[in-house]
Write a protein that holds these residues in place. Structure first.
Motif, PDB file in Angstrom:
ATOM      1  N   GLU A 120       0.624  -1.113   0.492  1.00  0.00           N
ATOM      2  CA  GLU A 120      -0.104  -0.097   0.044  1.00  0.00           C
ATOM      3  C   GLU A 120       0.773   1.126  -0.179  1.00  0.00           C
ATOM      4  O   GLU A 120       0.491   2.196  -1.111  1.00  0.00           O
ATOM      5  CB  GLU A 120      -0.875   0.040   1.483  1.00  0.00           C
ATOM      6  CG  GLU A 120      -2.002  -0.712   0.798  1.00  0.00           C
ATOM      7  CD  GLU A 120      -3.172   0.251   2.212  1.00  0.00           C
ATOM      8  OE1 GLU A 120      -2.461  -0.375   2.688  1.00  0.00           O
ATOM      9  OE2 GLU A 120      -4.184  -0.889   2.099  1.00  0.00           O
ATOM     10  N   SER A 121       1.522   1.049   1.236  1.00  0.00           N
ATOM     11  CA  SER A 121       2.628   2.465   1.019  1.00  0.00           C
ATOM     12  C   SER A 121       3.576   2.698  -0.215  1.00  0.00           C
ATOM     13  O   SER A 121       3.145   3.729  -0.830  1.00  0.00           O
ATOM     14  CB  SER A 121       3.716   2.741   2.188  1.00  0.00           C
ATOM     15  OG  SER A 121       2.849   2.494   3.264  1.00  0.00           O
ATOM     16  N   ARG A 122       4.259   1.880  -1.162  1.00  0.00           N
ATOM     17  CA  ARG A 122       4.631   2.071  -1.862  1.00  0.00           C
ATOM     18  C   ARG A 122       3.838   2.488  -2.884  1.00  0.00           C
ATOM     19  O   ARG A 122       4.361   3.119  -3.995  1.00  0.00           O
ATOM     20  CB  ARG A 122       5.146   0.744  -2.383  1.00  0.00           C
ATOM     21  CG  ARG A 122       5.966   0.600  -3.561  1.00  0.00           C
ATOM     22  CD  ARG A 122       7.388   0.953  -3.174  1.00  0.00           C
ATOM     23  NE  ARG A 122       8.172   1.554  -5.000  1.00  0.00           N
ATOM     24  CZ  ARG A 122       8.034   2.406  -5.612  1.00  0.00           C
ATOM     25  NH1 ARG A 122       7.085   2.638  -5.618  1.00  0.00           N
ATOM     26  NH2 ARG A 122       8.812   2.248  -6.297  1.00  0.00           N
ATOM     27  N   MET A 124       1.490   4.048  -2.542  1.00  0.00           N
ATOM     28  CA  MET A 124       1.036   5.658  -2.382  1.00  0.00           C
ATOM     29  C   MET A 124       2.229   6.491  -2.964  1.00  0.00           C
ATOM     30  O   MET A 124       1.884   7.481  -3.579  1.00  0.00           O
ATOM     31  CB  MET A 124       0.570   5.576  -1.291  1.00  0.00           C
ATOM     32  CG  MET A 124      -0.682   5.158  -0.492  1.00  0.00           C
ATOM     33  SD  MET A 124      -1.687   5.719  -1.971  1.00  0.00           S
ATOM     34  CE  MET A 124      -2.623   7.583  -0.484  1.00  0.00           C
ATOM     35  N   ARG A 125       2.731   5.905  -2.748  1.00  0.00           N
ATOM     36  CA  ARG A 125       3.834   6.793  -2.876  1.00  0.00           C
ATOM     37  C   ARG A 125       4.687   7.064  -5.121  1.00  0.00           C
ATOM     38  O   ARG A 125       4.705   8.180  -5.297  1.00  0.00           O
ATOM     39  CB  ARG A 125       5.457   5.617  -3.895  1.00  0.00           C
ATOM     40  CG  ARG A 125       6.779   6.563  -3.097  1.00  0.00           C
ATOM     41  CD  ARG A 125       7.806   6.064  -1.998  1.00  0.00           C
ATOM     42  NE  ARG A 125       8.960   5.687  -3.169  1.00  0.00           N
ATOM     43  CZ  ARG A 125       9.762   4.703  -3.025  1.00  0.00           C
ATOM     44  NH1 ARG A 125       9.786   4.284  -2.013  1.00  0.00           N
ATOM     45  NH2 ARG A 125      10.688   4.452  -3.804  1.00  0.00           N
ATOM     46  N   ARG A 127       1.755   6.401  -6.760  1.00  0.00           N
ATOM     47  CA  ARG A 127       0.461   8.101  -6.801  1.00  0.00           C
ATOM     48  C   ARG A 127       0.381   9.476  -6.625  1.00  0.00           C
ATOM     49  O   ARG A 127       0.495  10.274  -7.305  1.00  0.00           O
ATOM     50  CB  ARG A 127      -0.781   7.434  -6.320  1.00  0.00           C
ATOM     51  CG  ARG A 127      -1.980   8.704  -5.991  1.00  0.00           C
ATOM     52  CD  ARG A 127      -2.741   7.292  -5.263  1.00  0.00           C
ATOM     53  NE  ARG A 127      -4.583   8.732  -4.445  1.00  0.00           N
ATOM     54  CZ  ARG A 127      -5.066   8.245  -3.629  1.00  0.00           C
ATOM     55  NH1 ARG A 127      -4.566   7.073  -3.215  1.00  0.00           N
ATOM     56  NH2 ARG A 127      -5.546   8.523  -3.492  1.00  0.00           N
ATOM     57  N   LEU A 128       1.408   9.135  -5.531  1.00  0.00           N
ATOM     58  CA  LEU A 128       2.688  10.612  -5.459  1.00  0.00           C
ATOM     59  C   LEU A 128       2.985  10.982  -6.556  1.00  0.00           C
ATOM     60  O   LEU A 128       2.666  12.920  -6.762  1.00  0.00           O
ATOM     61  CB  LEU A 128       2.612  10.953  -4.121  1.00  0.00           C
ATOM     62  CG  LEU A 128       3.212  11.768  -3.460  1.00  0.00           C
ATOM     63  CD1 LEU A 128       1.890  12.900  -2.772  1.00  0.00           C
ATOM     64  CD2 LEU A 128       4.314  11.523  -2.336  1.00  0.00           C
TER      65      LEU A 128
ATOM     66  N   GLU B 120       6.747  11.648   3.085  1.00  0.00           N
ATOM     67  CA  GLU B 120       6.089  11.199   2.389  1.00  0.00           C
ATOM     68  C   GLU B 120       5.466  10.295   3.040  1.00  0.00           C
ATOM     69  O   GLU B 120       4.374  10.072   2.308  1.00  0.00           O
ATOM     70  CB  GLU B 120       6.751  11.756   0.779  1.00  0.00           C
ATOM     71  CG  GLU B 120       6.570  12.382   0.172  1.00  0.00           C
ATOM     72  CD  GLU B 120       6.665  12.980  -1.097  1.00  0.00           C
ATOM     73  OE1 GLU B 120       7.462  11.977  -1.441  1.00  0.00           O
ATOM     74  OE2 GLU B 120       6.734  14.257  -1.427  1.00  0.00           O
ATOM     75  N   SER B 121       6.261   9.295   2.557  1.00  0.00           N
ATOM     76  CA  SER B 121       4.973   7.307   2.329  1.00  0.00           C
ATOM     77  C   SER B 121       4.325   7.266   3.853  1.00  0.00           C
ATOM     78  O   SER B 121       2.872   7.156   3.519  1.00  0.00           O
ATOM     79  CB  SER B 121       7.215   6.220   2.031  1.00  0.00           C
ATOM     80  OG  SER B 121       7.146   6.437   0.545  1.00  0.00           O
ATOM     81  N   MET B 124       1.800   9.401   3.266  1.00  0.00           N
ATOM     82  CA  MET B 124       1.044   9.214   2.332  1.00  0.00           C
ATOM     83  C   MET B 124      -0.471   7.792   2.513  1.00  0.00           C
ATOM     84  O   MET B 124      -1.217   7.712   3.026  1.00  0.00           O
ATOM     85  CB  MET B 124       1.341   8.204   0.981  1.00  0.00           C
ATOM     86  CG  MET B 124       1.773   9.507   0.179  1.00  0.00           C
ATOM     87  SD  MET B 124       0.784  10.425  -0.732  1.00  0.00           S
ATOM     88  CE  MET B 124      -0.614   9.868  -2.009  1.00  0.00           C
ATOM     89  N   ARG B 125       0.231   7.250   3.351  1.00  0.00           N
ATOM     90  CA  ARG B 125      -0.271   5.845   4.855  1.00  0.00           C
ATOM     91  C   ARG B 125      -1.479   6.785   5.539  1.00  0.00           C
ATOM     92  O   ARG B 125      -2.889   5.873   5.281  1.00  0.00           O
ATOM     93  CB  ARG B 125       0.447   5.367   5.844  1.00  0.00           C
ATOM     94  CG  ARG B 125      -0.435   3.738   5.422  1.00  0.00           C
ATOM     95  CD  ARG B 125       1.503   3.267   6.032  1.00  0.00           C
ATOM     96  NE  ARG B 125       1.152   3.302   7.796  1.00  0.00           N
ATOM     97  CZ  ARG B 125       1.748   2.715   8.957  1.00  0.00           C
ATOM     98  NH1 ARG B 125       3.682   3.048   8.155  1.00  0.00           N
ATOM     99  NH2 ARG B 125       2.246   3.128   9.987  1.00  0.00           N
ATOM    100  N   ARG B 127      -2.607   9.661   4.634  1.00  0.00           N
ATOM    101  CA  ARG B 127      -3.885   9.841   3.592  1.00  0.00           C
ATOM    102  C   ARG B 127      -4.885   9.490   3.425  1.00  0.00           C
ATOM    103  O   ARG B 127      -5.691   8.788   3.660  1.00  0.00           O
ATOM    104  CB  ARG B 127      -3.878  10.544   2.238  1.00  0.00           C
ATOM    105  CG  ARG B 127      -4.136  11.085   1.048  1.00  0.00           C
ATOM    106  CD  ARG B 127      -3.295  12.126   0.360  1.00  0.00           C
ATOM    107  NE  ARG B 127      -4.051  11.923  -0.524  1.00  0.00           N
ATOM    108  CZ  ARG B 127      -3.348  12.215  -1.780  1.00  0.00           C
ATOM    109  NH1 ARG B 127      -1.749  12.709  -1.220  1.00  0.00           N
ATOM    110  NH2 ARG B 127      -4.143  11.917  -3.046  1.00  0.00           N
ATOM    111  N   LEU B 128      -4.129   7.328   3.158  1.00  0.00           N
ATOM    112  CA  LEU B 128      -5.465   6.759   2.382  1.00  0.00           C
ATOM    113  C   LEU B 128      -6.031   6.099   3.906  1.00  0.00           C
ATOM    114  O   LEU B 128      -7.144   5.376   3.805  1.00  0.00           O
ATOM    115  CB  LEU B 128      -3.742   5.200   2.855  1.00  0.00           C
ATOM    116  CG  LEU B 128      -4.032   4.456   1.662  1.00  0.00           C
ATOM    117  CD1 LEU B 128      -4.480   3.960   0.013  1.00  0.00           C
ATOM    118  CD2 LEU B 128      -2.969   2.966   1.694  1.00  0.00           C
TER     119      LEU B 128
END
Lengths: 189, 189
Positions: A120-122, A124-125, A127-128, B120-121, B124-125, B127-128
């Motif tokens: 998930e985190s990767r 999201m990166r 997506r960012l 950042e990562s 983002m978590r 935010r998810l």
């Protein structure tokens, strides 16, 4: 013309990728090790690490190409506005080319990324990076720094794409059409 | 009534938090170590690790409270639709309470998270988690599983919030007002 060295390199890379996808799908991402992937691909762990920094990276090998393609499609769009409406077509075309026109490995990798909690985190990166790249492109077209409006429009566009990808995990529709639908829903009152 | 043990615990936790924020702001997040934070807070590294899993976690200590508050505000909204318009007020209220009404430490932590590349990562978590929590709340109100429409509306709402937070890094406006503006822009044709 591709050199023999280049072709060997590509073949090894694709062998590792195929081996990793097989094992991730069969045994689960978390319980697959780099050693197992290397053994199945018929290479040493050292060779694996010449191509990929970690087992995670096997699934994100096309990340930079994808960002470049997204930006190229946005840059070439017909509707020159920096609006959500103007991004519907290029983002839908990106989704289509990224998944429907892609090779089977890209589709398998994307499905794994979308359904594996550890990734998930990767994911999201990635997506960012899409958000940043789109916002930057909108700003560059206007020859100025990134504004709040650029960030908002980029975030909204990628929100539509992400919702389409979420649906794509389980449905069989064309991802381009689903993306267009998400944009239409986002813009309906 | 809070016990002495509870009060000591909270004081230690706040001392560690204050020490970490001071050092992150002064020397940068990346170059600050847990040992340095512990020393400045007047505790041992072992004590640090009784409260936090890593130096990163010091900045996300309120993460679960924030998710709970966002969901509570969405659940209590006046406009019962599962639409972007219906989420403007609760999400703006969340942003306001999360940052404007919060203690100085929360604001400092959020500013660090928004401006530190290494975070950042992790950010983002968070935010998810907001996106998932909002989509789940919209689905639960309708007594059914999460749909594509829920995911889309939740993603769009958090896209507005994220754009507002991006502006908040550098401007002095009320984050609640900025969030409302982002929703209004997102919904304008």
């Amino acid at each position: 013309m591709t050199s023999l060295r280049e072709r060997n390199r590509n073949r090894t890379l694709r062998d590792i990728e195929a081996a990793a996808l097989d094992l991730f799908e069969q045994d689960g991402y978390a319980s697959t090790t780099v050693d197992q992937i290397a053994r199945r691909a018929g290479v040493s762990s050292a060779t694996f690490f010449r191509y990929f920094g970690s087992k995670e990276e096997v699934l994100f090998v096309n990340e930079q190409d994808a960002v470049d393609e997204l930006v190229a499609l946005v840059a070439a769009r017909e509707d020159r506005e920096a609006s959500l409406a103007a991004l519907s077509e290029p983002v839908a075309a990106f989704a289509h080319s990224y998944l429907n026109d892609a090779d089977a490995e890209t589709r398998r990798a994307t499905r794994l990324v979308m359904t594996t909690r550890e990734l998930e985190s990767r994911s999201m990166r990635m997506r960012l990076r899409w958000e940043h790249a789109v916002a930057r492109q909108l700003a560059e077209e206007r020859h100025r720094a990134v504004s709040g409006a650029d960030v908002l429009v980029a975030n909204l566009a990628i929100a539509c794409l992400t919702a389409a990808l979420w649906l794509w995990r389980t449905d069989q529709d064309d991802i381009g059409d689903t993306t267009r639908k998400m944009f239409a829903q986002a813009m309906s009152p």
